[in-house]
Structure formats: structure tokens, C-alpha cells
Design an enzyme around this catalytic site. Structure first.
Site, PDB file in Angstrom:
ATOM      1  N   GLU A   1      -6.261  -4.285  -6.674  1.00  0.00           N
ATOM      2  CA  GLU A   1      -4.909  -4.809  -6.838  1.00  0.00           C
ATOM      3  C   GLU A   1      -4.722  -6.118  -6.079  1.00  0.00           C
ATOM      4  OE1 GLU A   1      -3.765  -0.630  -6.047  1.00  0.00           O
ATOM      5  OE2 GLU A   1      -1.951  -1.136  -7.157  1.00  0.00           O
TER       6      GLU A   1
ATOM      7  N   ARG B   1       3.780  14.220  -4.391  1.00  0.00           N
ATOM      8  CA  ARG B   1       4.759  14.238  -5.487  1.00  0.00           C
ATOM      9  C   ARG B   1       4.216  15.107  -6.614  1.00  0.00           C
ATOM     10  NH1 ARG B   1       4.700   7.875  -6.173  1.00  0.00           N
ATOM     11  NH2 ARG B   1       3.169   7.964  -4.512  1.00  0.00           N
TER      12      ARG B   1
ATOM     13  N   ARG C   1       2.984  -7.758  -3.079  1.00  0.00           N
ATOM     14  CA  ARG C   1       3.184  -6.652  -3.998  1.00  0.00           C
ATOM     15  C   ARG C   1       4.636  -6.207  -3.865  1.00  0.00           C
ATOM     16  NH1 ARG C   1       1.801  -0.364  -3.458  1.00  0.00           N
ATOM     17  NH2 ARG C   1       2.274   0.179  -5.610  1.00  0.00           N
TER      18      ARG C   1
ATOM     19  N   ASN D   1       0.998  -6.337   1.243  1.00  0.00           N
ATOM     20  CA  ASN D   1       1.560  -5.144   0.619  1.00  0.00           C
ATOM     21  C   ASN D   1       2.315  -4.398   1.722  1.00  0.00           C
ATOM     22  OD1 ASN D   1       2.107  -2.708  -0.593  1.00  0.00           O
ATOM     23  ND2 ASN D   1       0.008  -2.329  -1.275  1.00  0.00           N
TER      24      ASN D   1
ATOM     25  N   HIS E   1       2.212   1.060 -10.727  1.00  0.00           N
ATOM     26  CA  HIS E   1       0.770   0.785 -10.640  1.00  0.00           C
ATOM     27  C   HIS E   1       0.353  -0.182 -11.752  1.00  0.00           C
ATOM     28  CE1 HIS E   1       0.160   5.080  -8.818  1.00  0.00           C
ATOM     29  NE2 HIS E   1       0.225   4.187  -7.832  1.00  0.00           N
TER      30      HIS E   1
END
Ligand code: ADP
Length: 396
Positions: free
Chosen positions: A383, A240, A89, A8, A178
Site C-alpha cells: 500500500e 470484527r 493514507r 499512515n 482497502h
């Protein structure tokens, strides 16, 4: 043993895991941080034992090499670890890359082409793929896209209500992110409840980490999600702010002279929990709330208010809700957050069991009462395992 190396690559980091796709066991894992700047570090965990060292990693190629040599020093020779593939990813697949895909020149060119939709993420993912291809030329490289799970969202959920022609021309739509986590967690929840394959099972998944997103899932397929063209929309996150009146940006441009790049920085790095409270980590926010800090309390209230709005909205979109699941760093670990988030939602049939909510478990667990009409779960996301499984299925 067969294993997948899951990578990732972020803009300044490289996370890696050697995963057994059958058992999910991560024999070795770690992260190279501050890739591309001074003072890079690598931390590696092999068979549960962690070590951290400083090193030089001026780019992702160097970080990949550093991973390889550090693992070798710790007794993990990747060449003889039974690796069958490298799974990457990749944040944005755009309109065309909607399934895990073996990377060849054409696919890489397409990932580059859609990078304009994810300028902060895809370029690092591409660096990761290039570096791994060089380091492991004999292994298939598989890209697993964060957007893939949401690629067939119903049109009314994926289409923005703007000029249709302009939107089509520039591939403007809700892509969602996601996705690997929402897919994994909703499937785990259904399996845990013995309801896989139940086409009517109505789930709301709350992925609350540094980034945060919600999804509404019916019978295993998503029908809405909170992130949009980019990972900026929806819930309040670490840096964010999620949903905002687009007019705010026009106003700041006109009145305060903020440029596109200033607005980009504002939205991605100076908003959310950090923007409102000045605190960057959810744990620190929670302790500031404990200490009676008013700004921290307001920040948490904004976060909770948004979360409840999405739960209510998704219950409406689904026409009811059977399962609400918390996952990721905040969702899995914060007892108070889970309790506060669901306060006031008793009218939906949600009842949390205080003792169960405080419990601990490595796998999925129920935190609602036996009489709660909605089952509330905590399901750890994984993940890396999901990417490893997709990778093996793709090369099969
Ligand atoms: P990402 O993968 O998006 O970087 P994670 O899913 O690892 O994020 O979640 C990171 C967030 O989880 C951080 O804001 C961190 O503060 C929060 N977190 C981790 N442990 C806890 C905890 N025990 N209580 C509250 N928040 C936690």
C-alpha cells in the site's frame, strides 16, 4: 533520487516509509506505537536494520517529530532525502473525495466533514496531515483514500436496500475499504499474467490481514466488495465479525440494554477471531487449532465458511472467475489457510498445487496447478508503494 514520505496515521500509531516511487525501494520505514498513551515506542528500519526505542509521543505532532529525530539519529535526514511530497493514507473520502488529492484547507475541511462516516479512522488521518504540514511546510501533502478505488461501483452493488431518501440524505452506501490494496494487487496480478488491459479478466482479490475484505474485479474495475459504509461488513476479521443480521443489534439493545457505544465496541473490538476464540492473532489461532483447541477450530471454520461464501458469490457476480488472489498478512503467509479456504471449490475449476502453495517468493507467484481452470496467486500487497505512486502522479 526522488522519494515520497508515506504516512499512515492510526488512532494510536503512526506508520511511515520513505519510498522511491519508481523502484518501490523503502530506504527507511518504521512505526510509532501507543501514540497518546504512556510507554510509546518507535521502531525504525534503515537499510534493512531495525532498532526499537521507548520515547514519548503524547500526540501525532510529537510522533511526527519523533520520527524525524529518530531517523536523523539513524543517518536519514528527511530534509535532504529528496522528498517531493508527503502521501497520506486516508480511510474515508465519502462521496466527494474519489481520487488522490493535494490537501488544502478546503480538502481538509471535507475530510473532516466525512469523518462522521469513519469516526475511528479519519480523525487520526487528519492529525497526521496537520502534523506533517507543520513539519514539512514546503512539501505538497497528498491524501490517498481507501475508498477511492470503489467510488464507481455499479449502483446495484453500492446501494443498500433501505429507504432511498434517508440513505441519500445521510450518504449511506457501500463505499468499500482497502481500495489501495485491491487496486494494486489486481493490477499486479493482471500484469504478472500478461493480461493488463484485458477487459474480460475476472478476478477475486482476498485481502486477509487484521482487517479483511474481498473484491470482485472485472477488467481492472471493481464490481463488488465486501466492506460497506464502514469497514465492519463482510469477512470475519481479527476483532470484527463482518456480516451479521442487523436484528442482532436491535435485539441486544432491547434485551441486554447495550448502548450504541457498547455495540460499537462489540462490533469493532470484541468480535471476529478474538470475540469467538479469545485469541487476538491469526498465528496464535492457527497454533491453537494445531493443539486441538475446539473453540479455535470453530473460529477458523466460521472464518473459512464466510470466505468460501464470498468466493462463490463473487464468481456468480462476475459470471465466472479467472484469477483468485491472496494478499496481506494472513493471505500472503498462511499456507494452511489458503489450502483450507479453497477446499471444496474444485467445482469452480480451482485446483491448488500443494508444493507451490508451500513455496516462498518476494513477488507474485502461482499456487494453482497447471491444469487448474482458475489461476490462484499470492501477490504481496504494497500500500505504501501504491500511495507513493498516486502521490507523485497527483502532484505531476
Ligand atoms: P493489518 O495491515 O490489517 O494490520 P496485516 O496485513 O499486517 O494486517 O496482517 C496481520 C495479520 O497477519 C495478523 O493476524 C497476523 O497474525 C497474520 N500473519 C502474519 N504472519 C503470518 C503467518 N506466517 N501465518 C499466519 N498469519 C500470519
Amino acid at each position: 533520487m526522488s522519494a515520497v514520505l508515506v504516512l499512515n496515521a492510526g488512532s494510536s500509531s503512526l506508520k511511515f516509509q520513505v519510498v522511491d516511487p519508481e523502484t518501490g525501494e523503502a530506504h527507511a520505514k518504521g512505526i510509532v506505537e501507543r501514540v497518546g498513551s504512556k510507554g510509546s515506542t518507535i521502531s525504525v528500519t534503515v537499510d534493512g536494520e531495525e532498532s526499537e526505542t521507548s520515547a514519548s509521543a503524547p500526540d501525532h505532532g510529537a510522533a511526527t517529530e519523533l520520527m524525524r529525530t529518530t531517523l536523523a539519529d539513524r543517518g536519514v535526514d528527511l530534509a535532504s532525502s529528496g522528498l517531493v511530497a508527503v502521501g497520506h493514507r486516508v480511510v474515508h473520502g465519502g462521496r466527494s473525495l474519489t481520487e488522490p488529492t493535494v490537501v488544502d484547507d478546503k480538502v481538509l475541511a471535507e475530510i473532516e466533514r466525512v469523518a462522521e462516516l469513519a469516526p475511528l479512522h479519519n480523525p487520526a488521518n487528519i492529525d497526521g496531515i496537520r502534523s506533517a504540514t507543520k513539519a514539512f511546510p514546503d512539501l505538497p501533502q497528498v491524501a490517498v483514500f481507501d475508498t477511492a478505488f470503489f467510488s464507481d461501483l455499479p449502483a446495484e452493488a453500492s446501494t443498500y436496500a433501505i429507504d432511498r431518501e434517508l440513505a441519500d440524505k445521510h450518504a449511506i452506501r457501500r463505499y468499500g475499504f482497502h481500495g489501495t490494496s485491491h487496486e494494486f494487487v489486481s493490477a499486479e496480478a493482471a500484469r504478472f499474467l500478461g493480461r493488463e488491459g484485458d477487459a474480460d479478466l475476472k478476478q477475486i482479490v482476498l485481502h486477509l490481514g487484521n482487517g479483511a475484505s474481498a473484491s470482485a474485479v472485472r477488467g481492472g474495475r471493481p464490481v463488488d466488495t465486501s466492506m460497506g459504509l464502514t469497514p465492519l461488513e463482510g469477512l470475519v476479521m481479527g476483532t470484527r465479525g463482518g456480516d451479521i443480521d442487523p436484528g442482532v443489534l436491535l435485539h441486544l439493545h432491547r434485551v441486554a440494554g447495550l448502548s450504541v457505544s457498547d455495540l460499537d465496541t462489540l462490533l469493532n473490538k470484541k468480535s471476529g477471531i478474538l470475540g469467538v476464540s479469545g485469541i487476538g492473532d491469526f498465528r496464535d489461532l492457527a497454533s491453537a487449532v494445531h493443539d486441538g483447541d475446539d473453540d479455535a477450530r470453530l473460529t477458523l471454520d466460521i472464518y473459512l465458511h464466510r470466505l468460501r461464501k464470498y468466493i462463490g458469490a463473487y464468481a456468480a457476480v462476475l459470471g465466472g472467475v479467472d484469477v483468485v488472489t491472496f494478499t496481506a498478512g494472513v493471505g500472503e503467509n498462511s499456507v494452511e489457510l489458503r489450502e483450507e479456504a479453497l477446499k471444496g471449490l474444485e467445482f469452480l475449476g480451482i485446483r491448488i498445487d500443494g508444493r507451490r502453495n508451500k513455496g516462498k517468493n518476494d513477488g507474485p507467484r502461482v499456487i494453482s496447478t497447471d491444469s487448474s481452470a482458475v489461476t490462484v496467486l499470492v501477490v504481496p500487497t504494497n500500500e505504501e508503494l501504491a500511495i507513493a505512486r498516486h502521490t507523485v502522479a497527483t502532484i505531476a
